[in-house]
Design an enzyme around this catalytic site. Structure first.
Site, PDB file in Angstrom:
ATOM      1  CG  HIS A   7      -2.076  -1.048   0.988  1.00  0.00           C
ATOM      2  ND1 HIS A   7      -3.439  -0.861   1.676  1.00  0.00           N
ATOM      3  CD2 HIS A   7      -2.174  -1.986   0.373  1.00  0.00           C
ATOM      4  CE1 HIS A   7      -4.088  -1.820   1.482  1.00  0.00           C
ATOM      5  NE2 HIS A   7      -3.564  -2.719   0.658  1.00  0.00           N
ATOM      6  CD  GLU A  14     -14.004   4.741  -2.493  1.00  0.00           C
ATOM      7  OE1 GLU A  14     -14.713   4.528  -1.560  1.00  0.00           O
ATOM      8  OE2 GLU A  14     -13.325   5.945  -2.821  1.00  0.00           O
ATOM      9  CE1 TYR A  73     -13.149  12.890  -3.005  1.00  0.00           C
ATOM     10  CE2 TYR A  73     -11.310  13.748  -1.788  1.00  0.00           C
ATOM     11  CZ  TYR A  73     -12.266  13.943  -3.046  1.00  0.00           C
ATOM     12  OH  TYR A  73     -12.295  15.186  -3.728  1.00  0.00           O
TER      13      TYR A  73
END
Length: 371
Positions: free
Chosen positions: A149, A243, A253
């Site tokens: 990530h 998304e 977000y």
């Protein structure tokens, strides 16, 4: 209070049913892949330079440059602090908007050690195959001990500002909501790496929050600036909740407070799919497609794809075409299906050709053709 609609969505997810929001996916399997180069090292990004060469980053170090005659040359680029492995290594590459005159190339990678690493962005110039004038541009404030990530996508806007996506580090997801952390953010810097003075939380160059453009992201793997200077990102959710977001300065977000996804073991990450002060995605993929690259295609060479976001999928090995105009997401369709290859990245060149980078221990470069 959560609406019945959102309670129903969470119930479907908890029972193992797929929930697909915004638009169903239309069938339009009209493209094929034609191999151009095979047997490349494991690779992460392909990008067209302003002089129309194709640059490919190799995760364990090094670049390949392919010219219009499909001749390949190699650049030995192995930073001393490169950490390859897991989801790390050399990541994205981008070119200064004035590259033709100044020659600056920007590259992101995972830097440090297994126990202390972070996303880093540098810039350099090439003289032949030699890297010169190497400069640090950005290093994420947070050090982590996970090889996953990183985010790492790069995009310039019309004012020469550089946007950088950062992931949440997986085990550090709560930091995506903290302005003191660079994890789970879209960062904006000047072309020399200073915090952009028009950033929403700017209070000076020594403040970590000054570098943040938006927050609440999980692992943004697509990032682009449209011709009208609008910033668009896509990101991996967990099990569900991938998304597309149209990014605005200072907006939150939502991750991990709101999500349409579940934890990989089936646990609920959050009971909320919406929350005051947090943005809804422009498009949600549940179940996840594992989006990788993304371009905004505006050429007429593939006229039916013009004004679409083209998104590659690692999981389903497809290309999705998502209609986009004036800040509005429209219907989506699959234009490449059952490729049999994990699609790592996508790019378009000055001629309107579309290029695909395949994932794997032996990566490949493909040109997209009509059936």
């Amino acid at each position: 209070m959560m609406s019945y609609k959102h309670l129903g969505k969470q119930l479907l997810l908890s029972l193992g049913f797929a929930y697909i929001s915004v638009n169903s996916v239309l069938a339009d399997d009209s493209l094929v892949l034609s191999p151009v180069l095979e047997g490349l090292p494991p690779s992460w990004a392909v990008a067209a330079s302003p002089d129309n060469d194709m640059y490919i980053t190799h995760r364990e170090g090094g670049l390949s440059i392919i010219n219009s005659a499909l001749e390949r040359r190699s650049v030995a680029f192995l930073p001393d602090d490169l950490l390859s492995g897991g989801q790390g290594g050399l990541l994205d590459i981008a070119f200064h908007p004035e590259f033709i005159t100044n020659g600056w190339i920007y590259l992101s990678y995972s830097a440090g050690t297994a126990n202390s690493n972070a996303l880093k962005v540098v810039r350099f110039k090439l003289v032949g195959e030699q890297v010169q004038e190497l400069e640090d541009i950005f290093v994420a404030h947070d050090k982590k001990d996970t090889p996953v990530h990183y985010g790492g996508r790069l995009a310039f806007d019309a004012d020469n500002a550089l946007y950088i996506s950062t992931g949440d580090g997986f085990d550090y997801r709560e930091k995506a909501q903290l302005n003191q952390s660079h994890l789970g953010k879209i960062i904006r810097v000047t072309d020399i790496g200073d915090a952009h003075p028009r950033n929403p939380f700017f209070t000076g160059q020594t403040n970590s929050a000054s570098f943040i453009y938006s927050l609440g992201h999980r692992n943004p793997q697509g990032l682009l600036v449209t011709k009208n200077n609008r910033l668009i990102s896509h990101e991996h959710g967990p099990a569900g909740g991938d998304e597309i977001n149209i990014i605005a300065s200072g907006k939150n977000y939502g991750w991990p407070v709101i999500t349409n996804g579940m934890d990989y073991i089936g646990a609920t990450i959050s009971p909320f799919t919406e929350y005051e002060g947090m943005e809804q995605p422009a498009l949600d993929w549940t179940p996840s497609i594992a989006p990788s690259g993304m371009i905004h295609y505006t050429h007429d060479k593939f006229a039916s794809l013009s004004e679409h976001l083209l998104v590659t999928s690692l999981k389903f090995q497809q290309i999705y075409a998502v209609a986009y105009a004036d800040g509005v997401i429209g219907e989506q369709k699959i234009v490449l299906n059952e490729s049999g290859i994990r699609l790592r990245d996508i790019e378009t060149d000055a001629d309107g050709d579309i290029w695909i980078l395949g994932d794997g221990e032996q990566a490949s470069l493909f040109k997209v053709l009509r059936k």
